[in-house]
Design a protein around this motif. Structure first.
Motif, PDB file in Angstrom:
ATOM      1  N   ILE A 288      -6.652   1.390  10.293  1.00  0.00           N
ATOM      2  CA  ILE A 288      -5.913   0.758   9.086  1.00  0.00           C
ATOM      3  C   ILE A 288      -7.099  -0.295   8.610  1.00  0.00           C
ATOM      4  O   ILE A 288      -7.607  -0.974   9.415  1.00  0.00           O
ATOM      5  CB  ILE A 288      -4.720  -0.245   9.868  1.00  0.00           C
ATOM      6  CG1 ILE A 288      -3.660   0.728  10.398  1.00  0.00           C
ATOM      7  CG2 ILE A 288      -4.299  -0.982   8.670  1.00  0.00           C
ATOM      8  CD1 ILE A 288      -2.601   0.080  10.980  1.00  0.00           C
ATOM      9  N   SER A 290      -8.443  -2.236   5.125  1.00  0.00           N
ATOM     10  CA  SER A 290      -7.853  -3.203   3.930  1.00  0.00           C
ATOM     11  C   SER A 290      -9.184  -3.060   2.905  1.00  0.00           C
ATOM     12  O   SER A 290     -10.293  -3.245   3.195  1.00  0.00           O
ATOM     13  CB  SER A 290      -7.668  -4.491   4.328  1.00  0.00           C
ATOM     14  OG  SER A 290      -9.044  -5.329   5.055  1.00  0.00           O
ATOM     15  N   GLN A 299      -4.975  -4.091  -0.405  1.00  0.00           N
ATOM     16  CA  GLN A 299      -4.227  -3.002  -0.079  1.00  0.00           C
ATOM     17  C   GLN A 299      -4.570  -2.510   1.285  1.00  0.00           C
ATOM     18  O   GLN A 299      -5.603  -2.838   1.651  1.00  0.00           O
ATOM     19  CB  GLN A 299      -4.548  -1.849  -1.044  1.00  0.00           C
ATOM     20  CG  GLN A 299      -3.943  -1.896  -2.430  1.00  0.00           C
ATOM     21  CD  GLN A 299      -3.994  -0.650  -3.328  1.00  0.00           C
ATOM     22  OE1 GLN A 299      -4.050  -0.787  -4.134  1.00  0.00           O
ATOM     23  NE2 GLN A 299      -3.818   0.596  -2.676  1.00  0.00           N
ATOM     24  N   LEU A 300      -3.701  -1.927   2.046  1.00  0.00           N
ATOM     25  CA  LEU A 300      -3.861  -1.446   3.513  1.00  0.00           C
ATOM     26  C   LEU A 300      -3.606   0.131   3.341  1.00  0.00           C
ATOM     27  O   LEU A 300      -2.864   0.661   2.328  1.00  0.00           O
ATOM     28  CB  LEU A 300      -2.869  -1.782   4.554  1.00  0.00           C
ATOM     29  CG  LEU A 300      -2.734  -3.442   4.758  1.00  0.00           C
ATOM     30  CD1 LEU A 300      -1.549  -3.755   5.554  1.00  0.00           C
ATOM     31  CD2 LEU A 300      -4.132  -3.764   5.186  1.00  0.00           C
ATOM     32  N   LEU A 325       1.706   1.112  10.609  1.00  0.00           N
ATOM     33  CA  LEU A 325       1.520   0.500   9.297  1.00  0.00           C
ATOM     34  C   LEU A 325       2.861   0.428   8.508  1.00  0.00           C
ATOM     35  O   LEU A 325       3.220  -0.482   8.113  1.00  0.00           O
ATOM     36  CB  LEU A 325       0.762   1.568   8.621  1.00  0.00           C
ATOM     37  CG  LEU A 325       0.397   1.538   7.233  1.00  0.00           C
ATOM     38  CD1 LEU A 325      -0.813   0.177   7.288  1.00  0.00           C
ATOM     39  CD2 LEU A 325      -0.576   2.342   6.448  1.00  0.00           C
ATOM     40  N   GLU A 326       3.725   1.316   8.958  1.00  0.00           N
ATOM     41  CA  GLU A 326       5.167   0.995   8.467  1.00  0.00           C
ATOM     42  C   GLU A 326       5.984  -0.125   9.076  1.00  0.00           C
ATOM     43  O   GLU A 326       6.643  -0.906   8.360  1.00  0.00           O
ATOM     44  CB  GLU A 326       6.118   2.145   8.836  1.00  0.00           C
ATOM     45  CG  GLU A 326       5.743   3.563   8.077  1.00  0.00           C
ATOM     46  CD  GLU A 326       6.602   4.641   8.247  1.00  0.00           C
ATOM     47  OE1 GLU A 326       7.172   4.557   9.477  1.00  0.00           O
ATOM     48  OE2 GLU A 326       6.698   5.685   7.620  1.00  0.00           O
ATOM     49  N   CYS A 329       4.446  -3.138   7.325  1.00  0.00           N
ATOM     50  CA  CYS A 329       4.855  -3.160   6.075  1.00  0.00           C
ATOM     51  C   CYS A 329       6.410  -3.883   5.980  1.00  0.00           C
ATOM     52  O   CYS A 329       6.677  -4.725   5.111  1.00  0.00           O
ATOM     53  CB  CYS A 329       4.865  -1.947   5.413  1.00  0.00           C
ATOM     54  SG  CYS A 329       5.177  -1.750   3.692  1.00  0.00           S
ATOM     55  N   LEU A 334       5.855  -6.143   2.887  1.00  0.00           N
ATOM     56  CA  LEU A 334       4.816  -5.542   2.264  1.00  0.00           C
ATOM     57  C   LEU A 334       5.238  -4.499   1.297  1.00  0.00           C
ATOM     58  O   LEU A 334       6.402  -3.922   1.263  1.00  0.00           O
ATOM     59  CB  LEU A 334       3.636  -5.162   2.850  1.00  0.00           C
ATOM     60  CG  LEU A 334       3.082  -6.313   3.736  1.00  0.00           C
ATOM     61  CD1 LEU A 334       1.799  -5.773   4.368  1.00  0.00           C
ATOM     62  CD2 LEU A 334       2.555  -7.699   3.037  1.00  0.00           C
ATOM     63  N   CYS A 339       0.559  -0.090   0.570  1.00  0.00           N
ATOM     64  CA  CYS A 339       0.193   0.127   2.079  1.00  0.00           C
ATOM     65  C   CYS A 339      -0.147   1.610   2.380  1.00  0.00           C
ATOM     66  O   CYS A 339      -0.222   2.238   3.462  1.00  0.00           O
ATOM     67  CB  CYS A 339       1.183  -0.419   3.046  1.00  0.00           C
ATOM     68  SG  CYS A 339       1.466  -2.001   3.291  1.00  0.00           S
ATOM     69  N   CYS A 356      10.573  -4.788  -0.266  1.00  0.00           N
ATOM     70  CA  CYS A 356       9.255  -5.248  -0.973  1.00  0.00           C
ATOM     71  C   CYS A 356      10.082  -6.173  -1.905  1.00  0.00           C
ATOM     72  O   CYS A 356      11.136  -6.208  -2.591  1.00  0.00           O
ATOM     73  CB  CYS A 356       8.880  -3.807  -1.764  1.00  0.00           C
ATOM     74  SG  CYS A 356       7.462  -4.411  -3.362  1.00  0.00           S
ATOM     75  N   VAL A 373      -0.498 -10.068   3.303  1.00  0.00           N
ATOM     76  CA  VAL A 373      -1.208  -9.108   3.951  1.00  0.00           C
ATOM     77  C   VAL A 373      -2.102  -9.883   5.096  1.00  0.00           C
ATOM     78  O   VAL A 373      -2.222  -9.108   6.079  1.00  0.00           O
ATOM     79  CB  VAL A 373      -2.033  -8.461   2.957  1.00  0.00           C
ATOM     80  CG1 VAL A 373      -3.038  -7.456   3.545  1.00  0.00           C
ATOM     81  CG2 VAL A 373      -1.143  -7.772   1.866  1.00  0.00           C
TER      82      VAL A 373
END
Length: 492
Positions: A288, A290, A299-300, A325-326, A329, A334, A339, A356, A373
């Protein structure tokens, strides 16, 4: 033993490993009471092309064997000629296994007692710089004409074997080599039996080394001696070739299998051994990462690499990385678009993540979004566990451990049971630092999955608890949070 019949044998072949290696020439000399009583020699049609490098070595080419008998036409002669004899050859495993392979191809079984003149020479003529047939014959003044042809090599081996018989007047050495319980019949030609005798029947790693003491294979075992011997019982081409190149064996006791796996991985990474396949190549990692886009939004994304480098977090399969990541987020509200969870350039429309707050359509302040973030990145770092896996040491008074600090494998060590180990710093004097890798991650993760928190001591973060109070998790599946630690601890 005086009246025993010995068959001194040499074969020339098409080359390659044992599997598929076909005979191009064979010579057999029968020895009784120390004298040659009969000899048989013939070219053999291998029913395949002879490689150029073999022709350059032996002088035998395709034309020479085109009219020669095929093996099935001489098999009966070889069977009868050696029926009551002990099979003798210089590096006997090669010739014996090639001939057995030829008989197997025609549906027949071939079995003889065997003696290796390389191993006998090492025992009865110690201290030679080399025990190859050519160099040994030069050193002890045995004529060796027509080298790399079956009859020439057999004639030299006959004289060598006669010398060995004269040095073993009571046949005690030869009798011990013929004992079915003796290791001499199965050990590689260049490996002294004393090195096998010194191997412990304990957990640890072992290193096969060539004549230059270079590591050519690294392995781990619950029982080092038993595992090493199993290599020599295996008749696969790779195992045979490994045996042929092995001159020395070193070992290191680790006390338990987990440390054996970790130390084996380190040796493979350090030495890149010729005969190891697994763990030699860097595995793909998913990180992951950034970065800041043109709008100033942090952003990721998932980065795929075979090299470990700085990142927010590193994982060892894509599904695990995507899941994490999910998770962040959704937790930190996020945007799936920023992402990299969807490729749309429009307003985000993730199938599951619906919270979001509008950065994708310009209704959320960039600075506020970037703070979220940063909080998400910080949470990844803070969720990295610190723990030690303790286990059986190399003796009853010792405890072995593997140490993971903030998600990163640091190394292993041993300490006495009398030591007072109360916090993370107490391990440091006993720690042997190692490099973290995909493979050490996989080894420890597999251990946790199989054993849960048994023998695992967890520590709180120093910044949260200044006294580094020990924290033991009571059960492996006590909470969802515990399960997440086991699922996602990584080497970030």
């Amino acid at each position: 033993m005086q009246s025993q019949l010995f068959a001194i044998i040499d074969v020339e072949t098409t080359g390659g490993g044992i599997a598929g290696n076909r005979i191009t020439e064979i010579c057999i000399a029968l020895l009784k009471n120390g004298e040659v009583v009969d000899k048989y020699s013939t070219l053999v049609n291998p029913e395949r092309d002879i490689p150029q490098y073999i022709t350059a070595l032996t002088g035998i080419d395709n034309d020479m064997v085109s009219d020669a008998p095929r093996f099935f036409e001489v098999a009966e002669k070889i069977e009868e000629f050696t029926k009551d004899a002990i099979f003798v050859a210089h590096n006997v495993s090669f010739d014996y296994n090639v001939i057995r392979g030829e008989f197997r191809l025609i549906g027949q079984h071939y079995n003889r007692k065997k003696l290796c003149t390389v191993r006998l020479s090492r025992k009865l003529i110690p201290g030679m710089l080399s025990y190859s047939l050519g160099r040994l014959c030069n050193t002890i003044n045995i004529p060796h004409l027509n080298r790399h042809r079956a009859e020439g090599d057999v004639d030299a081996t006959v004289i060598l074997f006669q010398r060995l018989l004269s040095l073993d007047k009571d046949f005690s050495t030869i009798s011990s080599f013929l004992n079915p319980r003796s290791k001499q019949a199965t050990l590689p030609p260049h490996l002294p039996a004393e090195q096998i005798d010194e191997l412990p029947e304990e957990a640890g790693i072992y290193l096969f080394k060539n004549q230059k003491h270079q590591v050519i294979y690294a392995g781990k075992a619950k029982n080092i001696k038993k595992r090493v011997l199993s290599h020599f019982y295996d008749k696969k081409t790779k195992e045979y070739q490994l045996g042929q190149e092995t001159h020395f064996i070193d070992f290191e006791r680790t006390g338990n299998e987990l440390l054996a796996l970790l130390v084996e991985s380190e040796h493979i990474r350090n030495y890149y051994p010729k005969f190891n396949r697994a763990q030699k190549w860097p595995a793909t990692t998913y990180q992951i990462i950034s970065y800041e886009n043109q709008r100033g939004i942090t952003q990721l994304a998932l980065g795929k690499t075979k090299a470990h480098r700085d990142s927010v977090s590193t994982f060892y399969n894509r599904a695990e990385a995507t899941e994490k990541l999910e998770e962040i987020c959704e937790t930190f509200k996020l945007c799936p678009r920023f992402c990299s969870l969807q490729s749309s350039t429009e307003k985000c429309s993730h199938y599951r993540i619906k919270n979001c707050e509008g950065i994708c359509e310009g209704s959320e302040n960039v600075a506020d979004y970037n703070l979220k973030v940063q909080a998400a990145i910080k949470s990844l770092d803070e969720n990295q566990p610190t723990f030690a896996i303790q286990g059986k040491g190399r003796n009853q008074d010792e405890i072995a451990f593997a140490l993971v600090t903030e998600g990163q494998y640091k190394g292993f060590g041993f300490f006495s049971r009398s030591e007072a180990i109360c916090n993370i710093e107490d391990y440091e004097p006993f720690l042997k630092l190692q490099q973290a890798s995909y493979h050490t991650h996989a080894i420890i993760r597999s251990y946790l999955k199989k054993n849960g928190d048994r023998n695992v001591v967890y520590f709180e973060k120093p910044k949260k608890l200044t006294n580094h109070r020990l924290k033991k998790l009571s059960t492996y599946k006590e909470t969802t949070e515990t399960e997440n630690i086991f699922s996602h601890w990584n080497l970030g």
